[in-house]
Scaffold this active site. Sequence first.
Site, PDB file in Angstrom:
ATOM      1  N   ASP A   1       0.858  -1.188   0.000  1.00 44.39           N
ATOM      2  CA  ASP A   1       0.000   0.000   0.000  1.00 44.39           C
ATOM      3  C   ASP A   1       0.886   1.227   0.000  1.00 44.39           C
ATOM      4  OD1 ASP A   1      -2.367  -1.472   0.106  1.00 44.39           O
ATOM      5  OD2 ASP A   1      -2.438  -1.478   2.293  1.00 44.39           O
TER       6      ASP A   1
ATOM      7  N   ASP B   1      -7.093  -1.682  -4.117  1.00 43.09           N
ATOM      8  CA  ASP B   1      -8.087  -1.389  -3.084  1.00 43.09           C
ATOM      9  C   ASP B   1      -9.208  -0.507  -3.639  1.00 43.09           C
ATOM     10  OD1 ASP B   1      -6.480  -2.796  -1.302  1.00 43.09           O
ATOM     11  OD2 ASP B   1      -5.559  -0.988  -0.463  1.00 43.09           O
TER      12      ASP B   1
END
Length: 157
Positions: free
Chosen positions: A117, A136
């Site tokens: 991330d 995501d």
Amino acid sequence: MRLTLWTALITFLIDQMSKWVVVHALNLRSVGEIIVAQPYLVFRMAWNEGVNFGLFSEYAALMRWIWVGLAVVVSIWVITWVRKEGFSAIGNLSAGLLVGGALGNALDRVIYGAVADFLNMSCCGFSNPYSFNVADIAIFAGAFGLILFTGDGKKRA
């Protein structure tokens, strides 16, 4: 159905390319943070070993392969569902986003042992402590689209 598969492939490739550029080419794993347009966009490295917001990360070693398997099973189920139901274009697009994002994060778990991330966005006095990635966003948008744009309108009323 073809739109679902193409959308999944394109989403998967964009996700993986963005992660490669940020993690490897920009060396975010070592740098930790790159300010792009503060406070709106900062590349902040975070290795998510759990699920959303790092939940269950204390079980990372045990859960890694379960999350990979779950992503594959859900992707197969969604593709089967799309094939059976014959969704509209936006339903097919939504399914492709979900599948491409799920498989993108699953590949991260296989390669890195965690999901890479790196997107951190804040605004208007709110400081967001969490990072996320393209997959995501695709998973969220795909799930939201499947909820809104699939099924029988009479059943939902």
